[in-house]
Design an enzyme around this catalytic site. Structure first.
Site, mmCIF file in Angstrom:
data_model
loop_
_atom_site.group_PDB
_atom_site.id
_atom_site.type_symbol
_atom_site.label_atom_id
_atom_site.label_comp_id
_atom_site.label_asym_id
_atom_site.label_seq_id
_atom_site.Cartn_x
_atom_site.Cartn_y
_atom_site.Cartn_z
ATOM 1 C CG ASP A 44 -2.129 0.844 1.133
ATOM 2 O OD1 ASP A 44 -1.976 2.073 0.917
ATOM 3 O OD2 ASP A 44 -3.235 0.310 1.267
ATOM 4 C CE1 TYR A 176 -15.544 0.741 -5.629
ATOM 5 C CE2 TYR A 176 -17.822 -0.001 -5.608
ATOM 6 C CZ TYR A 176 -16.553 -0.034 -5.075
ATOM 7 O OH TYR A 176 -16.277 -0.855 -4.002
ATOM 8 C CE LYS A 180 -14.095 -2.641 -6.281
ATOM 9 N NZ LYS A 180 -12.970 -3.343 -5.643
HETATM 10 N N1 LIG Z 1 -15.749 0.021 2.178
HETATM 11 C C1 LIG Z 1 -16.849 -0.402 1.576
HETATM 12 O O1 LIG Z 1 -17.977 0.010 1.917
HETATM 13 C C2 LIG Z 1 -16.762 -1.402 0.456
HETATM 14 C C3 LIG Z 1 -17.925 -1.983 -0.048
HETATM 15 C C4 LIG Z 1 -17.825 -2.898 -1.092
HETATM 16 C C5 LIG Z 1 -16.567 -3.216 -1.613
HETATM 17 N N2 LIG Z 1 -15.471 -2.612 -1.105
HETATM 18 C C6 LIG Z 1 -14.167 -2.957 -1.680
HETATM 19 O O2 LIG Z 1 -13.354 -3.471 -0.648
HETATM 20 C C7 LIG Z 1 -11.993 -3.090 -0.857
HETATM 21 C C8 LIG Z 1 -11.458 -2.396 0.397
HETATM 22 O O3 LIG Z 1 -12.243 -1.242 0.655
HETATM 23 P P1 LIG Z 1 -11.802 -0.169 1.757
HETATM 24 O O4 LIG Z 1 -13.023 0.554 2.176
HETATM 25 O O5 LIG Z 1 -10.933 -0.839 2.776
HETATM 26 O O6 LIG Z 1 -10.914 0.808 0.865
HETATM 27 P P2 LIG Z 1 -9.992 2.037 1.364
HETATM 28 O O7 LIG Z 1 -10.247 3.156 0.410
HETATM 29 O O8 LIG Z 1 -10.173 2.285 2.819
HETATM 30 O O9 LIG Z 1 -8.516 1.473 1.172
HETATM 31 C C9 LIG Z 1 -7.950 1.312 -0.105
HETATM 32 C C10 LIG Z 1 -6.438 1.236 0.075
HETATM 33 O O10 LIG Z 1 -5.870 1.072 -1.227
HETATM 34 C C11 LIG Z 1 -4.675 1.848 -1.255
HETATM 35 N N3 LIG Z 1 -4.359 2.186 -2.641
HETATM 36 C C12 LIG Z 1 -5.158 2.820 -3.544
HETATM 37 N N4 LIG Z 1 -4.505 2.984 -4.697
HETATM 38 C C13 LIG Z 1 -3.258 2.458 -4.534
HETATM 39 C C14 LIG Z 1 -2.121 2.318 -5.386
HETATM 40 N N5 LIG Z 1 -2.134 2.784 -6.651
HETATM 41 N N6 LIG Z 1 -1.020 1.729 -4.886
HETATM 42 C C15 LIG Z 1 -0.995 1.262 -3.605
HETATM 43 N N7 LIG Z 1 -2.035 1.365 -2.762
HETATM 44 C C16 LIG Z 1 -3.158 1.952 -3.219
HETATM 45 C C17 LIG Z 1 -4.980 3.094 -0.440
HETATM 46 O O11 LIG Z 1 -3.796 3.726 0.016
HETATM 47 C C18 LIG Z 1 -5.830 2.518 0.686
HETATM 48 O O12 LIG Z 1 -5.060 2.195 1.823
HETATM 49 C C19 LIG Z 1 -11.992 -2.191 -2.091
HETATM 50 O O13 LIG Z 1 -11.649 -2.961 -3.231
HETATM 51 C C20 LIG Z 1 -13.419 -1.734 -2.205
HETATM 52 O O14 LIG Z 1 -13.799 -1.431 -3.527
HETATM 53 C C21 LIG Z 1 -15.527 -1.712 -0.085
#
Ligand SMILES: NC(=O)c1ccc[n+]([C@@H]2O[C@H](COP(=O)([O-])OP(=O)(O)OC[C@H]3O[C@@H](n4cnc5c(N)ncnc54)[C@H](O)[C@@H]3O)[C@@H](O)[C@H]2O)c1
Length: 265
Positions: A44, A176, A180
């Site tokens: 990350d 998005y 997905k």
């Molecule tokens: N949070 C939700 O409500 C939810 C719901 C459905 C699906 N999701 C999916 O679950 C997964 C996790 O979600 P989350 O809420 O923990 O996301 P988040 O946004 O809290 O965390 C995403 C992480 O990805 C890292 N990141 C982004 N681009 C990057 C890059 N180019 N290089 C390295 N690191 C990078 C960011 O620094 C961050 O720490 C995601 O794929 C999201 O789409 C989340």
């Protein structure tokens, strides 16, 4: 842990890479995976990545390292893989749970959605998953063993429901859901192509995590969810441990939906 539970869910011999591991869900997963016995690499770019790794190592007595590389760059991912192999050995499990939610992300009207945001979302949410699978999963295929868990979303399976967002300023744009849905296709393709090499590839479909969102949005989301609440990041620990471990030995190319029933009606 009983012997049966350790046989099914134990990760003592595993090196797990969590792409997006410093995020809201990722950091909970990293800790859970280390608690199940794995050595964990948090891949990350976030500032807190090193601290998170140090905290997990101290709390679990497992190795936990930070890999600060950009997931959208194949060169950086190759460097991340080399660093991982030097420090912990080759990855046996890859969890893809990063996402882009930066500038332009929240513009919602499909007819006006900015191309730049579209490309950034697809680059992080889909292309980077493909690259991480190529670079870490490719090595798994060479070695004849591995498991990959890709994060999709309910919005990769059904459309976002615009009625729940109201005037909250929160919304989920077209890019998005498209990204997905693409993750599900990527998962199925790799599952079929890497099955002969012993690499299992599955997809998790999570629902929305409560994160202090606007109360009207939370009420609307909750009313539409059969289990009557938004998710906590902790709700995904069990499903990810299941997909990462021997407990799911007969699963590949599967889409595991964990959404409180959101997509059940
Ligand atoms: N949070 C939700 O409500 C939810 C719901 C459905 C699906 N999701 C999916 O679950 C997964 C996790 O979600 P989350 O809420 O923990 O996301 P988040 O946004 O809290 O965390 C995403 C992480 O990805 C890292 N990141 C982004 N681009 C990057 C890059 N180019 N290089 C390295 N690191 C990078 C960011 O620094 C961050 O720490 C995601 O794929 C999201 O789409 C989340």
């Amino acid at each position: 842990m009983s012997e049966l539970l350790r046989d099914l869910f134990g990760l003592d011999d595993d090196v797990v890479v969590v792409a997006g591991g410093a995020g809201r869900i990722g950091r909970v997963l990293c800790r859970a995976l280390a608690q199940a016995g794995a050595n964990v690499a948090i891949l990350d770019l976030a500032d807190q990545t090193e601290q998170l790794a140090a905290d997990i190592a101290a709390a679990t007595n497992r190795k936990a390292i930070a890999l600060r590389y950009d997931l959208t760059s194949a060169d950086e991912l190759a460097r991340a893989r080399d660093a991982l192999e030097q420090r912990l050995g080759p990855a046996t499990v890859l969890i893809n749970c990063a996402q882009f939610r930066g500038q332009g992300f929240y513009s919602s009207a499909p007819e006006k959605y900015p191309r730049e945001a579209w490309e950034r979302v697809l680059e992080t949410n889909l292309t980077a998953v493909h690259l991480a699978c190529q670079i870490f999963g490719g090595r798994m295929a060479e070695r004849g063993t591995g498991r990959i868990v890709n994060f999709s979303s309910t919005y990769g399976v059904v459309s976002a429901d615009p009625r729940i967002y109201g005037d909250s300023g929160v919304n989920s744009p077209i890019a998005y859901g498209v990204s997905k849905a693409g993750v599900i296709g990527l998962t199925r393709y790799l599952a079929v192509h890497w099955a002969p090499q012993g690499v299992r590839v599955n997809c998790l479909v999570p629902g929305g995590v409560y994160d202090g969102q606007d109360p009207a949005f939370v009420a609307n989301y909750t009313a539409r969810t059969p289990l009557g609440r938004m998710a906590a990041a902790e709700d995904y620990q069990g499903p990810v441990l299941f997909l990462a471990s021997r407990a799911s030995a007969y699963m590949t190319g599967a889409v595991l939906t964990v959404d409180g029933g959101w997509t059940a009606w």
